[in-house]
Design a protein around this motif. Structure first.
Motif, PDB file in Angstrom:
ATOM      1  N   ALA A 137     -21.497   6.747  -7.519  1.00  0.00           N
ATOM      2  CA  ALA A 137     -21.036   8.124  -7.299  1.00  0.00           C
ATOM      3  C   ALA A 137     -21.298   8.598  -5.876  1.00  0.00           C
ATOM      4  O   ALA A 137     -20.638   9.504  -5.385  1.00  0.00           O
ATOM      5  N   GLN A 138     -22.263   7.978  -5.192  1.00  0.00           N
ATOM      6  CA  GLN A 138     -22.625   8.469  -3.859  1.00  0.00           C
ATOM      7  C   GLN A 138     -21.775   7.855  -2.751  1.00  0.00           C
ATOM      8  O   GLN A 138     -21.805   8.313  -1.619  1.00  0.00           O
ATOM      9  N   GLU A 139     -21.067   6.767  -3.031  1.00  0.00           N
ATOM     10  CA  GLU A 139     -20.281   6.091  -2.000  1.00  0.00           C
ATOM     11  C   GLU A 139     -18.815   6.058  -2.393  1.00  0.00           C
ATOM     12  O   GLU A 139     -18.447   6.418  -3.506  1.00  0.00           O
ATOM     13  N   LEU A 140     -17.985   5.572  -1.484  1.00  0.00           N
ATOM     14  CA  LEU A 140     -16.562   5.442  -1.785  1.00  0.00           C
ATOM     15  C   LEU A 140     -16.367   4.435  -2.920  1.00  0.00           C
ATOM     16  O   LEU A 140     -17.131   3.496  -3.067  1.00  0.00           O
ATOM     17  N   ALA A 141     -15.315   4.664  -3.693  1.00  0.00           N
ATOM     18  CA  ALA A 141     -15.062   3.813  -4.858  1.00  0.00           C
ATOM     19  C   ALA A 141     -14.396   2.508  -4.411  1.00  0.00           C
ATOM     20  O   ALA A 141     -13.189   2.350  -4.475  1.00  0.00           O
ATOM     21  N   ILE A 142     -15.221   1.578  -3.938  1.00  0.00           N
ATOM     22  CA  ILE A 142     -14.698   0.303  -3.446  1.00  0.00           C
ATOM     23  C   ILE A 142     -14.420  -0.631  -4.602  1.00  0.00           C
ATOM     24  O   ILE A 142     -15.222  -0.764  -5.519  1.00  0.00           O
ATOM     25  N   ALA A 143     -13.289  -1.313  -4.536  1.00  0.00           N
ATOM     26  CA  ALA A 143     -12.941  -2.406  -5.452  1.00  0.00           C
ATOM     27  C   ALA A 143     -12.826  -1.994  -6.914  1.00  0.00           C
ATOM     28  O   ALA A 143     -11.992  -2.512  -7.648  1.00  0.00           O
ATOM     29  N   GLY A 144     -13.617  -1.054  -7.374  1.00  0.00           N
ATOM     30  CA  GLY A 144     -13.457  -0.536  -8.727  1.00  0.00           C
ATOM     31  C   GLY A 144     -13.602  -1.565  -9.810  1.00  0.00           C
ATOM     32  O   GLY A 144     -12.655  -1.870 -10.528  1.00  0.00           O
ATOM     33  N   GLY A 145     -14.797  -2.105  -9.958  1.00  0.00           N
ATOM     34  CA  GLY A 145     -15.005  -3.118 -10.983  1.00  0.00           C
ATOM     35  C   GLY A 145     -15.617  -2.515 -12.234  1.00  0.00           C
ATOM     36  O   GLY A 145     -16.387  -1.553 -12.172  1.00  0.00           O
ATOM     37  N   LEU A 146     -15.240  -3.070 -13.388  1.00  0.00           N
ATOM     38  CA  LEU A 146     -15.797  -2.635 -14.659  1.00  0.00           C
ATOM     39  C   LEU A 146     -16.524  -3.804 -15.301  1.00  0.00           C
ATOM     40  O   LEU A 146     -15.976  -4.911 -15.391  1.00  0.00           O
ATOM     41  N   VAL A 147     -17.756  -3.585 -15.709  1.00  0.00           N
ATOM     42  CA  VAL A 147     -18.526  -4.623 -16.387  1.00  0.00           C
ATOM     43  C   VAL A 147     -18.734  -4.147 -17.812  1.00  0.00           C
ATOM     44  O   VAL A 147     -19.286  -3.069 -18.034  1.00  0.00           O
TER      45      VAL A 147
ATOM     46  N   ASN B 179       1.614  -2.521  10.382  1.00  0.00           N
ATOM     47  CA  ASN B 179       1.483  -2.305   8.947  1.00  0.00           C
ATOM     48  C   ASN B 179       0.101  -1.809   8.553  1.00  0.00           C
ATOM     49  O   ASN B 179      -0.094  -1.378   7.426  1.00  0.00           O
ATOM     50  N   SER B 180      -0.863  -1.953   9.444  1.00  0.00           N
ATOM     51  CA  SER B 180      -2.208  -1.501   9.117  1.00  0.00           C
ATOM     52  C   SER B 180      -2.687  -0.544  10.190  1.00  0.00           C
ATOM     53  O   SER B 180      -2.828  -0.933  11.349  1.00  0.00           O
TER      54      SER B 180
ATOM     55  N   ASP C   1       0.870  -1.160   0.000  1.00  0.00           N
ATOM     56  CA  ASP C   1       0.000   0.000   0.000  1.00  0.00           C
ATOM     57  C   ASP C   1       0.915   1.220   0.000  1.00  0.00           C
ATOM     58  O   ASP C   1       1.813   1.302  -0.809  1.00  0.00           O
ATOM     59  N   GLY C   2       0.783   2.141   0.939  1.00  0.00           N
ATOM     60  CA  GLY C   2       1.618   3.323   0.864  1.00  0.00           C
ATOM     61  C   GLY C   2       2.839   3.251   1.784  1.00  0.00           C
ATOM     62  O   GLY C   2       3.522   4.244   1.988  1.00  0.00           O
ATOM     63  N   ARG C   3       3.134   2.120   2.361  1.00  0.00           N
ATOM     64  CA  ARG C   3       4.083   2.074   3.468  1.00  0.00           C
ATOM     65  C   ARG C   3       5.245   1.150   3.131  1.00  0.00           C
ATOM     66  O   ARG C   3       5.106   0.205   2.379  1.00  0.00           O
ATOM     67  N   TRP C   4       6.390   1.439   3.683  1.00  0.00           N
ATOM     68  CA  TRP C   4       7.539   0.558   3.493  1.00  0.00           C
ATOM     69  C   TRP C   4       7.626  -0.409   4.672  1.00  0.00           C
ATOM     70  O   TRP C   4       7.489  -0.004   5.820  1.00  0.00           O
ATOM     71  N   ALA C   5       7.850  -1.658   4.373  1.00  0.00           N
ATOM     72  CA  ALA C   5       8.056  -2.636   5.446  1.00  0.00           C
ATOM     73  C   ALA C   5       9.360  -3.366   5.185  1.00  0.00           C
ATOM     74  O   ALA C   5       9.720  -3.626   4.030  1.00  0.00           O
ATOM     75  N   GLU C   6      10.064  -3.689   6.251  1.00  0.00           N
ATOM     76  CA  GLU C   6      11.320  -4.405   6.090  1.00  0.00           C
ATOM     77  C   GLU C   6      11.052  -5.909   6.080  1.00  0.00           C
ATOM     78  O   GLU C   6      10.325  -6.423   6.935  1.00  0.00           O
TER      79      GLU C   6
ATOM     80  N   PRO D  83      -7.776  -0.764   0.882  1.00  0.00           N
ATOM     81  CA  PRO D  83      -8.718  -0.734   2.003  1.00  0.00           C
ATOM     82  C   PRO D  83      -8.374   0.366   3.014  1.00  0.00           C
ATOM     83  O   PRO D  83      -9.260   1.030   3.555  1.00  0.00           O
ATOM     84  N   GLU D  84      -7.074   0.579   3.193  1.00  0.00           N
ATOM     85  CA  GLU D  84      -6.655   1.608   4.145  1.00  0.00           C
ATOM     86  C   GLU D  84      -7.087   3.001   3.713  1.00  0.00           C
ATOM     87  O   GLU D  84      -7.488   3.827   4.529  1.00  0.00           O
ATOM     88  N   ASP D  85      -6.973   3.244   2.390  1.00  0.00           N
ATOM     89  CA  ASP D  85      -7.391   4.553   1.881  1.00  0.00           C
ATOM     90  C   ASP D  85      -8.864   4.755   2.163  1.00  0.00           C
ATOM     91  O   ASP D  85      -9.302   5.821   2.594  1.00  0.00           O
ATOM     92  N   LEU D  86      -9.641   3.683   1.891  1.00  0.00           N
ATOM     93  CA  LEU D  86     -11.084   3.795   2.043  1.00  0.00           C
ATOM     94  C   LEU D  86     -11.451   4.100   3.484  1.00  0.00           C
ATOM     95  O   LEU D  86     -12.342   4.885   3.779  1.00  0.00           O
ATOM     96  N   LEU D  87     -10.738   3.418   4.415  1.00  0.00           N
ATOM     97  CA  LEU D  87     -11.104   3.562   5.815  1.00  0.00           C
ATOM     98  C   LEU D  87     -10.581   4.846   6.419  1.00  0.00           C
ATOM     99  O   LEU D  87     -11.232   5.479   7.237  1.00  0.00           O
TER     100      LEU D  87
END
Lengths: 114, 897
Positions: free
Chosen positions: B714-724, B277-278, B249-254, B548-552
């Motif tokens: 459009a009214q909720e957070l963009a979860i998972a981002g699926g295209l059909v 990490n979370s 995600d956005g973090r560095w882990a060793e 998921p972290e961004d969403l939360l």
């Protein structure tokens, strides 16, 4: 005529080794003769008993065999003691004497094993 | 030492026969000569001297034999001789040998392959140190979807304090993160674990170290332990990775270490991380809230503790919790905790299927073994003459039995070897199949235990075969010799045994076929289940721009993501052939893990009633049209449903049926509710139902329908981002063009689950298809073996009764009558077997009813079909020998007498 005994298993090897120890290298016939004589002809030895025992001792390294001319110029297979055989003889002799002593003590009450 | 030397000399002796033999002869000769000479010296006449010498020496031949035995290893030499004899006879009876070996190879191959799976998945000890002391704790409710609700951190704290039987309690929760690397971003499954996780699990690092309690807490550095598979596939097994940093995600882990190979539960993970990490896992609600249940628990039994005691103690703690915190444990939901041995938990999903397959394989083996027994019995009767002669020549019963045993061992071992060869080809495929049920599929292989199992089968069968056969006993030898003629029928006992075996074969095959039939019908039923979609030729893909972290925790990132999604949608919609493109959180036929309690404005919750729940999904304009989900009432979402317009929802029919029975749902208001909502970025505002869409079979064709609420993308957070994406032509052909657009707009985001709905459906059906396929092939195998068996036994009976039939025909029986006679003989066996088999199949079907869908365990169609098939094959097999019997020429047979 005295009754002839069969050889007790396990004792034949000891007899063969003793014979070779006393008389030096000897062929199968000589060994058989010697054992029969020593037993005062009370033991009967045939091929079926003697030769498998010789093979066994040879396989175990207690005696070695070698073809040679006999005293009256016949080819014969001579058996002789090896150092390992000498050690085996010493050990078996000791064990036998101890066993004999022990059995004697049991059979003659009042006498304790020395 | 002396013994060893002796043994060695004997082994060498075996190979030095000729020289030793000559030597011995010469030695004996010299012995006799010496004795002869001695006798002559004593005064005997030469001829008599030699005769006496030979007498004294005892039988020369016996002595030579005694020496020979002493010189080599007679047991082994006899074995080699017997084996040579056996192989020669088997090679002569090529037909018999081939049938037996092939039959056995198929039977043993099936068993070896399936047993390797059973062993790898269910029986093999876990690689974890003292893995049998591990237990998994499952928190469940009676509510739909409540099979495993996990634990909250405060609950685990109470367990730690109140359950002395659990020596160590480790927490983990599976999570997914995006691994950013130079080659591109990929999604990785990870587990967030407490520092004591590895110690409790009994797992060690292959390189570097594992986490420890000091890695817990907010102040620790983010660290990662790589799973062995991931390390091999992603980092090429390079130990140098230890100490490097990876971006998750956005973090560095060793990367602090590489874990020893070990199966994970409940799903595969690529890496194990400490909690820091979370952010979510360290948030106050996660740590403090009693109902924030996201954590799974494995524990190690304390020394001397038993599962039963742990169970009782856990229940006591849980009962106390239910009492002191009634708000967290709704009584109607019936919360409970199960303490399950870890190995059992791992095998749970696979157990039923695997034992079913094992039973099917065992059935095939029984049928094969029965056939082989029959073949050897018949052969035994044909060679009785040979055995009698051998016995007369001095072969004792033991020696003959030994010979038989060696022969049967040779047959079964060759069969076993071929079977193992067959199995080794199938094990790879089976492991792929098993991977759907278990994370232990990697442990499936033909190891020593599996080979031992096969060897045991072969040896047992050989023993049975050898003792089923009768030998000419010494008492009967004279009579047999006197009889002299070749007898072809065997004894009454032998025939009864043969017929009994045929009945068993038929019965077992019927059971097997019924199972195969039921599973095949299940599979067909599942494949034909109406998915609820009007057309499946639709391409789907998921592009999770937001982790998921961004969403939360970073909802401000949502706006930019939505713009990107809209651009993707517009560009893909412009591709030639594309008729509709919809954005949404959940792809058609998938199940969403996000579900909350709902409140209905029209009906306030009654006390004690189970709170209504619904799945949360988002859908953009055109989503339903693109996905092929029919709109039943009201309207679809449009681009006018935006963040600043009124909150609206679309419900599925199931929700309407459950919560608005007999009402018009359009215009009614509904809201998310419940404790859990506080931990989510979703609001509990009232939302107006503007449309109703059809139900879809999400999560597999056998899954229950669940109430679903769709919210505007459009009214909720963009979860998972699926295209059909719906096209006019072949949806799969669109993959390159569509992925190129997505790649350009979101170069660092993984593109996942790119597949058509048809492909997805085939994948969800694969386990059932493989089940049905395996069982059906076992059934067909059984049928073939049985057909050969019935035909063989009847043909044997016919050839044994040639004379009788000849006499009957000369007395006026016509061919039709003879044919009927033989058919009746076979038919009665068939009928008896069929009856027993159907009874067994009814019992067996009840056992596997959990694997059936859409067919009752007593399905008449299946049972009638199986019976008809068995009768057809069985009568077909009877027909050949019956026909042969009717062609017997009485003149020829009677003259032959």
């Amino acid at each position: 005529m005295t009754r002839k005994h069969d050889v007790t298993p396990g004792t034949l090897a000891l007899m063969i080794l003793t014979t070779l120890d006393v008389l030096g290298p000897l062929h199968g016939y000589g060994i058989a003769r010697r054992i029969e004589e020593t037993s005062g002809n009370r033991l009967a030895l045939n091929y079926g008993t003697l030769y498998p025992a010789l093979v066994k001792l040879e396989q175990e390294g207690s005696i070695a065999a070698e073809w040679r001319q006999s005293e009256n110029n016949r080819r014969a297979k001579y058996y002789s003691m090896t150092p390992a055989g000498r050690k085996q003889l010493a050990r078996e002799k000791r064990e036998w004497l101890e066993t004999a002593d022990l059995i004697a003590a049991f059979l003659a009450p009042g006498r304790e094993a020395s | 030492m002396r013994l060893l030397r002796g043994a060695l000399a004997r082994i060498v002796g075996m190979f030095d026969r000729d020289r030793a033999e000559a030597d011995l002869r010469e030695e004996f000769e010299s012995h006799v000569e010496m004795e002869t000479a001695e006798n002559i010296r004593r005064g005997m006449e030469a001829g008599e001297a030699r005769r006496q010498a030979m007498l004294a020496a005892g039988g020369l031949a016996q002595a030579a034999e005694a020496v020979r035995d002493r010189r080599g290893l007679p047991a082994i030499e006899r074995l080699v001789a017997d084996l040579g004899y056996v192989l020669r006879t088997l090679a002569r009876n090529r037909g018999f040998t081939a049938v037996v070996v092939v039959t056995l190879a198929l039977g043993m191959g099936a068993n070896t392959a399936i047993f390797s799976v059973v062993r790898g998945v269910l029986l093999r000890p876990l690689p974890h140190q003292e893995g049998d002391r591990l237990v998994y704790l499952r928190h469940s409710t009676d509510l739909p979807g409540g099979a495993n609700v996990n634990f909250s951190v405060p609950e685990i704290r109470e367990l730690r304090e109140g359950v002395p039987s659990l020596g160590g309690i480790a927490e983990f929760s599976t999570w997914s993160m995006i691994h950013h690397a130079e080659e591109g971003a990929t999604r990785v499954s990870v587990a967030l674990v407490t520092g004591n996780y590895f110690e409790v699990m009994g797992l060690a690092a292959l390189h570097g170290r594992v986490t420890r309690p000091s890695d817990d807490g907010r102040g620790a550095d983010p660290v990662m332990v790589l799973a062995h598979d991931f390390w091999m596939s992603r980092f090429g097994g390079d130990p140098g990775i230890v100490g490097e940093r990876v971006r998750l995600d956005g973090r560095w882990a060793e990367v602090i270490g590489v874990l020893q190979p070990a199966p994970f539960f409940p799903n595969r993970v690529e890496g194990l991380l400490n909690m820091v990490n979370s952010d979510h896992h360290l948030s106050a609600s996660m740590v403090e809230d009693r109902t924030h249940r996201m954590t799974e628990v494995v524990a190690r039994l304390a020394p001397g503790a038993t599962v039963e005691r742990a169970r009782a103690e856990v229940e006591a703690v849980h009962a106390r919790l239910r009492e002191s915190h009634p708000e967290a444990y709704e009584p109607a939901a019936r919360f409970g905790v199960a303490v399950i041995p870890f190995r059992e938990a791992m095998g749970e999903r696979a157990r039923m299927t695997l034992w079913l397959l094992m039973a099917a394989a065992a059935f095939v083996f029984v049928i094969a073994a029965a056939n082989v027994t029959n073949l050897t019995l018949m052969r035994g009767v044909r060679r009785e003459h040979e055995l009698v002669i051998r016995a007369a020549l001095g072969a004792g019963a033991r020696r003959l039995r030994r010979l038989l045993l060696i022969e049967n061992l040779a047959l079964t071992l060759i069969g076993a070897a071929l079977g193992v060869a067959l199995a080794s080809g199938g094990v790879g495929l089976l492991a792929v199949f098993a991977a759907r049920f278990t994370t232990r599929a990697d442990e499936i292989r033909l190891d020593g235990a599996v080979l031992g199992f096969t060897l045991a089968l072969a040896v047992t069968l050989a023993l049975l075969l050898s003792f089923a056969a009768r030998l000419p006993g010494e008492d009967r030898l004279a009579t047999r010799m006197a009889a002299g003629v070749r007898r072809m029928t065997g004894g009454r006992r032998g025939q009864r045994l043969q017929r009994g075996l045929v009945v068993v074969q038929v019965a077992v095959s019927v059971v097997l076929l019924a199972g195969a039939g039921l599973l095949t019908r299940t599979m067909i039923g599942l494949a034909n289940v109406d998915t609820g979609l009007v057309a499946e030729e639709v391409l789907t893909m998921q592009v999770p721009l937001l982790a998921p972290e961004d969403l939360l925790l970073r909802p401000e990132t949502d706006g930019a993501a939505k713009e990107t999604y809209e651009r993707m949608r517009a560009e893909i919609a412009a591709l030639p052939g594309v008729t509709a493109v919809g954005l949404g959180s959940t792809m058609p036929l998938r199940r969403s893990d996000i579900a909350f309690e709902v409140a209905l404005e029209s009906r306030p919750p009654a006390m004690g009633e189970v709170v209504p729940r619904a799945e949360f999904r988002t859908a953009g304009p055109e989503f339903f049209r693109a996905a092929g989900i029919p709109l039943l009432q009201g309207r679809e979402f449009t681009s006018a449903d935006r963040r600043d317009s009124g909150f609206v929802v679309i419900a599925n029919q199931e929700l309407v049926d459950r919560y608005f029975p007999g009402e018009d749902p359009i215009g009614k208001r509904i809201a998310w509710t419940g404790d859990v909502l506080r931990f989510t970025p979703f609001s509990g505002d009232w939302r107006t139902i503007v449309g109703v869409v059809g139900n879809t079979r999400d999560g597999g064709p056998d899954a229950d329908l669940r109430p679903v609420l769709y919210l505007p993308f459009a009214q909720e957070l963009a979860i998972a981002g699926g295209l059909v994406i719906r096209t006019e032509g072949d949806a799969a052909a669109l993959v390159p063009a569509a992925t190129r657009i997505v790649r350009d707009l979101a170069p660092t985001t993984p593109i996942e689950n790119v597949m058509t709905v048809t492909q997805y459906r085939a994948r969800t059906l694969a386990p059932q298809r493989v089940n049905a396929g395996l069982l059906s092939s076992f059934g067909i195998l059984a049928l073939i073996i049985v057909a050969v068996g019935i035909a063989g036994v009847l043909a044997f009976s016919v050839s044994a009764r040639t004379n009788e039939i000849g006499i009957r025909m000369s007395l006026g029986a016509d061919p039709g009558r003879v044919r009927r006679m033989i058919l009746r003989e076979g038919g009665s066996l068939l009928a008896l077997g069929l009856l027993l088999g159907l009874g067994g199949a009814l019992l067996g079907a009840r056992l596997i009813s959990g694997l059936l869908f859409g067919v009752p365990p007593t399905d008449t169609v299946t049972f009638l079909g199986v019976a008809a098939l068995m009768v057809a094959i069985g009568l077909g097999a009877c027909w050949v020998p019956a026909h042969r019997a009717s062609r017997i020429d009485p003149g020829v047979t009677l003259r032959a007498q």
